[in-house]
Write a protein that holds these residues in place. Structure first.
Motif, PDB file in Angstrom:
ATOM      1  N   ASP A   1      10.052   9.519  -2.202  1.00  0.00           N
ATOM      2  CA  ASP A   1      10.050  10.166  -0.896  1.00  0.00           C
ATOM      3  C   ASP A   1      10.858   9.335   0.106  1.00  0.00           C
ATOM      4  N   GLY A   2      12.101   9.790   0.373  1.00  0.00           N
ATOM      5  CA  GLY A   2      13.025   9.045   1.234  1.00  0.00           C
ATOM      6  C   GLY A   2      12.512   8.791   2.640  1.00  0.00           C
ATOM      7  N   ASP A   3      11.880   9.807   3.231  1.00  0.00           N
ATOM      8  CA  ASP A   3      11.400   9.680   4.615  1.00  0.00           C
ATOM      9  C   ASP A   3      10.468   8.493   4.809  1.00  0.00           C
ATOM     10  N   SER A   4       9.409   8.478   4.002  1.00  0.00           N
ATOM     11  CA  SER A   4       8.377   7.443   4.175  1.00  0.00           C
ATOM     12  C   SER A   4       8.963   6.062   3.903  1.00  0.00           C
ATOM     13  N   ILE A   5       9.834   5.977   2.876  1.00  0.00           N
ATOM     14  CA  ILE A   5      10.463   4.694   2.564  1.00  0.00           C
ATOM     15  C   ILE A   5      11.230   4.199   3.784  1.00  0.00           C
TER      16      ILE A   5
ATOM     17  N   GLY B   1       0.826  -1.208   0.000  1.00  0.00           N
ATOM     18  CA  GLY B   1       0.000   0.000   0.000  1.00  0.00           C
ATOM     19  C   GLY B   1       0.856   1.252   0.000  1.00  0.00           C
ATOM     20  N   ALA B   2       1.884   1.260   0.865  1.00  0.00           N
ATOM     21  CA  ALA B   2       2.779   2.413   0.952  1.00  0.00           C
ATOM     22  C   ALA B   2       3.540   2.615  -0.359  1.00  0.00           C
ATOM     23  N   GLY B   3       3.962   1.503  -0.970  1.00  0.00           N
ATOM     24  CA  GLY B   3       4.713   1.575  -2.221  1.00  0.00           C
ATOM     25  C   GLY B   3       3.897   2.209  -3.339  1.00  0.00           C
ATOM     26  N   VAL B   4       2.634   1.793  -3.433  1.00  0.00           N
ATOM     27  CA  VAL B   4       1.743   2.348  -4.462  1.00  0.00           C
ATOM     28  C   VAL B   4       1.495   3.828  -4.176  1.00  0.00           C
ATOM     29  N   TRP B   5       1.233   4.144  -2.923  1.00  0.00           N
ATOM     30  CA  TRP B   5       0.935   5.510  -2.501  1.00  0.00           C
ATOM     31  C   TRP B   5       2.118   6.439  -2.769  1.00  0.00           C
ATOM     32  N   LEU B   6       3.352   5.946  -2.471  1.00  0.00           N
ATOM     33  CA  LEU B   6       4.549   6.790  -2.599  1.00  0.00           C
ATOM     34  C   LEU B   6       5.225   6.647  -3.955  1.00  0.00           C
ATOM     35  N   ASP B   7       4.698   5.716  -4.780  1.00  0.00           N
ATOM     36  CA  ASP B   7       5.300   5.445  -6.075  1.00  0.00           C
ATOM     37  C   ASP B   7       6.775   5.026  -5.938  1.00  0.00           C
ATOM     38  N   SER B   8       7.047   4.151  -4.966  1.00  0.00           N
ATOM     39  CA  SER B   8       8.427   3.682  -4.764  1.00  0.00           C
ATOM     40  C   SER B   8       8.562   2.238  -5.240  1.00  0.00           C
ATOM     41  N   VAL B   9       9.400   2.035  -6.276  1.00  0.00           N
ATOM     42  CA  VAL B   9       9.634   0.668  -6.765  1.00  0.00           C
ATOM     43  C   VAL B   9      10.324  -0.159  -5.682  1.00  0.00           C
ATOM     44  N   ALA B  10      11.185   0.503  -4.891  1.00  0.00           N
ATOM     45  CA  ALA B  10      11.901  -0.216  -3.830  1.00  0.00           C
ATOM     46  C   ALA B  10      10.898  -0.884  -2.891  1.00  0.00           C
TER      47      ALA B  10
END
Length: 300
Positions: free
Chosen positions: A117-121, A34-43
């Protein structure tokens, strides 16, 4: 790996460990995805995918662990113990697939780094470290006694590393804005997992081909049968294999001078074999003159 026959696996403890691990990790996969989709982070998304493959492997290990305790039947005279071997092989294969996916994804991002977004990751990865490390800790006690438990442990330990990598990349992104660190960390993680999987793959392949289990020296087993006893002339047709990831079996033809004290001799040999980590031995006694292949040098 199973060559210490005094270690019986603590069934209740491991059952609990598997169930707790599965539930915790499943919850985390949902949060991370969920967080990945929200933040658009492939990691985060690829890490969630990796964690999902772990949940699958934990479920598989639990199933094999339960199957190993099913009583033998007329069709499956060993029960389903071999399923533990097949699952540890499958586990190694799943890990290899996960490595492939992470590598492809990371290389793609190296060519085209996206702002994230580094923080949220970092926050999400921090939670991941706690959950994965805790799950790995659940299995640490028994990992050397069973390949399957070792597979589960390796998965979770590799995952903890993955999350540490993601956390570091989150912090670096926050401090420097260098987005390429994300895929670089991904590649490093993949190589670590690859390294830890290769041994699991080797051991489980060996067991599924009925090879002599790692940790058992067939020459030493042969010597332990023949050398200590003047009543034994020779031993041949020795086969050693694994019934499951924790139990080993042997069959052998033993050439003896006389069959007078065969019972007592059989007990002694089985006792010696137990010290070599072989709990199931089937022995056939033969006299020097009549024995099957006339291999005994003294009888020629």
């Amino acid at each position: 790996m199973g060559h210490d026959h005094h270690h019986h696996l603590p069934v209740d403890h491991l059952n609990r460990a598997f169930v707790v691990g599965i539930v915790l990790n499943l919850v985390f996969v949902c949060v991370e995805f969920g967080a990945g989709v929200w933040l658009d982070s492939v990691a985060l998304i690829s890490d969630a995918g990796h964690n999902l493959s772990d949940v699958v492997s934990l479920v598989l290990s639990l199933i094999a662990f339960r199957l190993a305790r099913v009583k033998p039947t007329a069709s499956y005279t060993y029960g389903y113990r071999k399923s533990t071997v097949l699952v540890s092989l499958l586990n190694a294969c799943i890990l290899l697939v996960a490595v492939g996916v992470i590598l492809v994804e990371s290389v793609r991002k190296l060519y085209d780094p996206q702002p994230v977004d580094g923080d949220s990751i970092a926050w999400v990865a921090g939670i991941g470290i706690v959950i994965n490390a805790f799950t790995a800790w659940l299995f640490i006690r028994d990992k050397e006694k069973d390949l399957n438990v070792k597979g589960a442990y390796l998965h979770m330990a590799a995952d903890t590393l993955v999350s540490v990598g993601v956390l570091v990349s989150g912090i670096v992104i926050r401090l420097t804005g260098w987005y390429a660190i994300d895929p670089v960390v991904g590649i490093a993680i993949a190589l670590v997992i690859l390294f830890s999987t290769s041994k699991l793959l080797h051991d489980s392949l060996r067991l599924s081909l009925d090879g002599v289990p790692v940790g058992i020296d067939s020459e030493r087993v042969r010597r332990s049968i023949t050398e200590t006893d003047p009543r034994i002339e020779d031993v041949h047709h020795v086969h050693i294999w694994a019934i499951s990831t924790t139990q080993n079996a042997l069959t052998a033809h033993v050439v003896v001078r006389s069959l007078d004290d065969a019972e007592e001799l059989k007990h002694e040999i089985k006792h010696r074999l137990e010290h070599e980590g072989i709990g199931h031995a089937t022995l056939e006694f033969e006299l020097c003159g009549e024995h099957c292949a006339k291999e005994c040098p003294e009888c020629r």
